[in-house]
Design an enzyme around this catalytic site. Sequence first.
Site, PDB file in Angstrom:
ATOM      1  N   PRO A   1      72.177  97.006 -46.887  1.00 58.42           N
ATOM      2  CA  PRO A   1      73.567  96.896 -46.494  1.00 58.42           C
ATOM      3  C   PRO A   1      74.310  98.095 -46.526  1.00 58.42           C
ATOM      4  O   PRO A   1      73.910  99.067 -47.202  1.00 58.42           O
ATOM      5  CB  PRO A   1      74.068  95.989 -47.931  1.00 58.42           C
ATOM      6  CG  PRO A   1      72.934  96.000 -48.749  1.00 58.42           C
ATOM      7  CD  PRO A   1      71.886  96.244 -48.124  1.00 58.42           C
ATOM      8  N   ASN A   2      75.077  98.309 -45.625  1.00 53.30           N
ATOM      9  CA  ASN A   2      76.111  99.398 -45.350  1.00 53.30           C
ATOM     10  C   ASN A   2      75.265 100.713 -44.898  1.00 53.30           C
ATOM     11  O   ASN A   2      76.000 101.623 -44.413  1.00 53.30           O
ATOM     12  CB  ASN A   2      76.974  99.759 -46.690  1.00 53.30           C
ATOM     13  CG  ASN A   2      77.506  98.806 -47.080  1.00 53.30           C
ATOM     14  OD1 ASN A   2      78.596  98.138 -46.551  1.00 53.30           O
ATOM     15  ND2 ASN A   2      77.577  98.309 -48.470  1.00 53.30           N
TER      16      ASN A   2
ATOM     17  N   ARG B   1      80.873 107.539 -42.415  1.00 57.89           N
ATOM     18  CA  ARG B   1      81.699 107.673 -43.816  1.00 57.89           C
ATOM     19  C   ARG B   1      80.815 108.314 -44.941  1.00 57.89           C
ATOM     20  O   ARG B   1      79.483 108.329 -44.767  1.00 57.89           O
ATOM     21  CB  ARG B   1      81.686 106.000 -44.134  1.00 57.89           C
ATOM     22  CG  ARG B   1      82.601 105.101 -43.586  1.00 57.89           C
ATOM     23  CD  ARG B   1      84.004 105.093 -44.006  1.00 57.89           C
ATOM     24  NE  ARG B   1      84.562 103.866 -43.442  1.00 57.89           N
ATOM     25  CZ  ARG B   1      85.139 103.635 -42.061  1.00 57.89           C
ATOM     26  NH1 ARG B   1      84.642 104.734 -41.257  1.00 57.89           N
ATOM     27  NH2 ARG B   1      85.786 102.603 -41.549  1.00 57.89           N
TER      28      ARG B   1
ATOM     29  N   TYR C   1      75.851 111.004 -47.648  1.00 59.68           N
ATOM     30  CA  TYR C   1      74.631 110.617 -46.815  1.00 59.68           C
ATOM     31  C   TYR C   1      74.627 111.186 -45.655  1.00 59.68           C
ATOM     32  O   TYR C   1      73.612 110.832 -44.663  1.00 59.68           O
ATOM     33  CB  TYR C   1      75.345 109.036 -46.288  1.00 59.68           C
ATOM     34  CG  TYR C   1      75.171 108.244 -47.795  1.00 59.68           C
ATOM     35  CD1 TYR C   1      74.229 107.829 -48.479  1.00 59.68           C
ATOM     36  CD2 TYR C   1      76.401 107.456 -48.103  1.00 59.68           C
ATOM     37  CE1 TYR C   1      74.151 107.165 -49.610  1.00 59.68           C
ATOM     38  CE2 TYR C   1      76.547 106.710 -49.422  1.00 59.68           C
ATOM     39  CZ  TYR C   1      75.369 106.512 -50.039  1.00 59.68           C
ATOM     40  OH  TYR C   1      75.468 105.636 -51.103  1.00 59.68           O
TER      41      TYR C   1
ATOM     42  N   ASN D   1      64.682 101.093 -47.025  1.00 59.60           N
ATOM     43  CA  ASN D   1      65.861 101.446 -48.153  1.00 59.60           C
ATOM     44  C   ASN D   1      66.577 100.307 -48.086  1.00 59.60           C
ATOM     45  O   ASN D   1      67.344  99.846 -47.487  1.00 59.60           O
ATOM     46  CB  ASN D   1      66.437 102.563 -47.139  1.00 59.60           C
ATOM     47  CG  ASN D   1      67.589 103.182 -48.022  1.00 59.60           C
ATOM     48  OD1 ASN D   1      67.970 102.305 -49.166  1.00 59.60           O
ATOM     49  ND2 ASN D   1      68.170 104.214 -47.450  1.00 59.60           N
TER      50      ASN D   1
ATOM     51  N   ALA E   1      72.038  98.945 -51.802  1.00 58.91           N
ATOM     52  CA  ALA E   1      72.402  98.730 -53.083  1.00 58.91           C
ATOM     53  C   ALA E   1      71.448  97.481 -53.794  1.00 58.91           C
ATOM     54  O   ALA E   1      71.476  97.338 -54.771  1.00 58.91           O
ATOM     55  CB  ALA E   1      73.894  98.143 -53.049  1.00 58.91           C
TER      56      ALA E   1
ATOM     57  N   HIS F   1      68.832  98.029 -56.628  1.00 56.08           N
ATOM     58  CA  HIS F   1      69.298  98.084 -57.939  1.00 56.08           C
ATOM     59  C   HIS F   1      69.442  96.669 -58.723  1.00 56.08           C
ATOM     60  O   HIS F   1      69.680  96.364 -59.777  1.00 56.08           O
ATOM     61  CB  HIS F   1      70.603  98.902 -58.114  1.00 56.08           C
ATOM     62  CG  HIS F   1      70.396 100.156 -57.411  1.00 56.08           C
ATOM     63  ND1 HIS F   1      69.445 101.095 -57.615  1.00 56.08           N
ATOM     64  CD2 HIS F   1      71.295 100.548 -56.463  1.00 56.08           C
ATOM     65  CE1 HIS F   1      69.709 102.136 -56.727  1.00 56.08           C
ATOM     66  NE2 HIS F   1      70.834 101.855 -56.059  1.00 56.08           N
TER      67      HIS F   1
ATOM     68  N   ASP G   1      60.197  91.112 -55.251  1.00 55.20           N
ATOM     69  CA  ASP G   1      59.174  89.867 -55.121  1.00 55.20           C
ATOM     70  C   ASP G   1      58.456  89.776 -53.675  1.00 55.20           C
ATOM     71  O   ASP G   1      57.147  89.613 -53.431  1.00 55.20           O
ATOM     72  CB  ASP G   1      59.606  88.370 -55.398  1.00 55.20           C
ATOM     73  CG  ASP G   1      59.857  88.282 -56.797  1.00 55.20           C
ATOM     74  OD1 ASP G   1      59.286  88.949 -57.638  1.00 55.20           O
ATOM     75  OD2 ASP G   1      60.555  87.313 -57.203  1.00 55.20           O
TER      76      ASP G   1
ATOM     77  N   GLU H   1      59.497 103.045 -50.542  1.00 54.16           N
ATOM     78  CA  GLU H   1      61.021 103.047 -50.586  1.00 54.16           C
ATOM     79  C   GLU H   1      61.674 104.368 -50.383  1.00 54.16           C
ATOM     80  O   GLU H   1      61.030 105.520 -50.875  1.00 54.16           O
ATOM     81  CB  GLU H   1      61.084 102.652 -52.152  1.00 54.16           C
ATOM     82  CG  GLU H   1      62.506 102.562 -52.606  1.00 54.16           C
ATOM     83  CD  GLU H   1      62.676 102.317 -54.330  1.00 54.16           C
ATOM     84  OE1 GLU H   1      61.443 102.520 -54.731  1.00 54.16           O
ATOM     85  OE2 GLU H   1      63.589 102.359 -54.661  1.00 54.16           O
TER      86      GLU H   1
ATOM     87  N   SER I   1      69.949 109.559 -50.594  1.00 52.83           N
ATOM     88  CA  SER I   1      70.822 110.283 -51.575  1.00 52.83           C
ATOM     89  C   SER I   1      69.657 110.414 -52.919  1.00 52.83           C
ATOM     90  O   SER I   1      68.643 109.615 -52.890  1.00 52.83           O
ATOM     91  CB  SER I   1      71.983 109.670 -52.016  1.00 52.83           C
ATOM     92  OG  SER I   1      71.792 108.364 -52.772  1.00 52.83           O
TER      93      SER I   1
ATOM     94  N   ARG J   1      72.803 110.513 -59.620  1.00 53.99           N
ATOM     95  CA  ARG J   1      74.153 109.744 -59.580  1.00 53.99           C
ATOM     96  C   ARG J   1      74.426 108.811 -60.687  1.00 53.99           C
ATOM     97  O   ARG J   1      73.947 109.031 -61.806  1.00 53.99           O
ATOM     98  CB  ARG J   1      74.068 108.843 -58.285  1.00 53.99           C
ATOM     99  CG  ARG J   1      73.852 109.856 -56.921  1.00 53.99           C
ATOM    100  CD  ARG J   1      74.000 109.173 -55.689  1.00 53.99           C
ATOM    101  NE  ARG J   1      75.152 108.577 -55.495  1.00 53.99           N
ATOM    102  CZ  ARG J   1      75.302 107.570 -54.307  1.00 53.99           C
ATOM    103  NH1 ARG J   1      74.189 107.394 -53.608  1.00 53.99           N
ATOM    104  NH2 ARG J   1      76.501 107.224 -54.050  1.00 53.99           N
TER     105      ARG J   1
ATOM    106  N   ARG K   1      71.968 103.088 -60.622  1.00 57.89           N
ATOM    107  CA  ARG K   1      71.205 103.648 -59.567  1.00 57.89           C
ATOM    108  C   ARG K   1      69.650 103.986 -59.840  1.00 57.89           C
ATOM    109  O   ARG K   1      68.884 104.225 -59.082  1.00 57.89           O
ATOM    110  CB  ARG K   1      71.838 104.690 -58.374  1.00 57.89           C
ATOM    111  CG  ARG K   1      73.215 104.165 -57.939  1.00 57.89           C
ATOM    112  CD  ARG K   1      73.745 105.385 -56.902  1.00 57.89           C
ATOM    113  NE  ARG K   1      75.052 105.130 -56.731  1.00 57.89           N
ATOM    114  CZ  ARG K   1      75.599 104.283 -55.847  1.00 57.89           C
ATOM    115  NH1 ARG K   1      74.975 103.364 -55.214  1.00 57.89           N
ATOM    116  NH2 ARG K   1      76.931 103.954 -55.628  1.00 57.89           N
TER     117      ARG K   1
HETATM  118  O1  CA2 Z   1      70.875 106.988 -50.878  1.00 58.52           O
HETATM  119  C1  CA2 Z   1      70.477 105.720 -50.567  1.00 58.52           C
HETATM  120  O2  CA2 Z   1      69.678 105.706 -49.375  1.00 58.52           O
HETATM  121  C2  CA2 Z   1      71.144 104.485 -51.189  1.00 58.52           C
HETATM  122  O3  CA2 Z   1      70.098 103.489 -50.904  1.00 58.52           O
HETATM  123  C3  CA2 Z   1      72.330 104.046 -50.610  1.00 58.52           C
HETATM  124  C4  CA2 Z   1      72.935 102.807 -50.951  1.00 58.52           C
HETATM  125  C5  CA2 Z   1      73.157 103.035 -52.379  1.00 58.52           C
HETATM  126  O4  CA2 Z   1      73.818 101.951 -53.020  1.00 58.52           O
HETATM  127  C6  CA2 Z   1      71.796 103.446 -53.031  1.00 58.52           C
HETATM  128  O5  CA2 Z   1      72.315 103.530 -54.375  1.00 58.52           O
HETATM  129  C7  CA2 Z   1      71.306 104.531 -52.696  1.00 58.52           C
HETATM  130  C8  CA2 Z   1      74.313 102.707 -50.294  1.00 58.52           C
HETATM  131  C9  CA2 Z   1      74.429 102.521 -48.897  1.00 58.52           C
HETATM  132  C10 CA2 Z   1      75.848 102.827 -48.082  1.00 58.52           C
HETATM  133  O6  CA2 Z   1      75.621 103.640 -47.145  1.00 58.52           O
HETATM  134  C11 CA2 Z   1      76.733 104.063 -46.613  1.00 58.52           C
HETATM  135  C12 CA2 Z   1      76.386 105.161 -45.767  1.00 58.52           C
HETATM  136  C13 CA2 Z   1      77.743 105.649 -45.025  1.00 58.52           C
HETATM  137  C14 CA2 Z   1      78.822 105.434 -45.576  1.00 58.52           C
HETATM  138  C15 CA2 Z   1      78.985 104.736 -46.514  1.00 58.52           C
HETATM  139  C16 CA2 Z   1      78.055 103.883 -46.862  1.00 58.52           C
END
Ligand code: CA2
Length: 141
Positions: A9-10, A17, A22, A71, A74, A77, A84, A95, A99, A104, A108
């Site tokens: 997600p995201n 953003r 990121y 990847n 979120a 976590h 599974d 994996e 970041s 952090r 995380r």
């Molecule tokens: O560092 C990573 O790749 C994460 O998997 C990214 C997740 C975060 O919840 C993990 O703890 C670490 C968040 C992805 C959100 O990605 C964005 C990218 C650009 C702008 C906003 C969010």
Amino acid sequence: MKIAIINGPNLNLLGRREPGIYGSKGFDAFLDELKAKYANISFEYFQSNIEGELVDALQKLGKEADGIILNPAAYTHTSVAIGDAIAAIDSPVIEVHVSNVHAREDFRKISHVSAKAVGTIAGLGLTGYQLAVDYFISKKM
Ligand code: CA2
């Protein structure tokens, strides 16, 4: 050789953003570079914001791909279901986190994925995905 990349997600927002955390490159542009650099590899890319769709993708690609770069964002976590699913498939999973999750917030540092994965790369930006590709190539997985 077929390598699947699955983003959670995201991650569709990469490059648009929070560039301080990121980076400023979008994933589509990065994937184009990867495909150009590794012309002999067949890449399959899937991104979803929905946990069950990520489980479905792991089950499907886990029968087809020589390696999966995941990847879970979120869901790393929180998702026992994704952990599974990794344990239940044949394809090896690496994996990757863009970041450094260990530098952090404490939540995380928990991963439901790491113990089921071949290994984890975190904090190296998008280069982490490329290093995972190199690993699969080196092992001819
Ligand atoms: O560092 C990573 O790749 C994460 O998997 C990214 C997740 C975060 O919840 C993990 O703890 C670490 C968040 C992805 C959100 O990605 C964005 C990218 C650009 C702008 C906003 C969010």
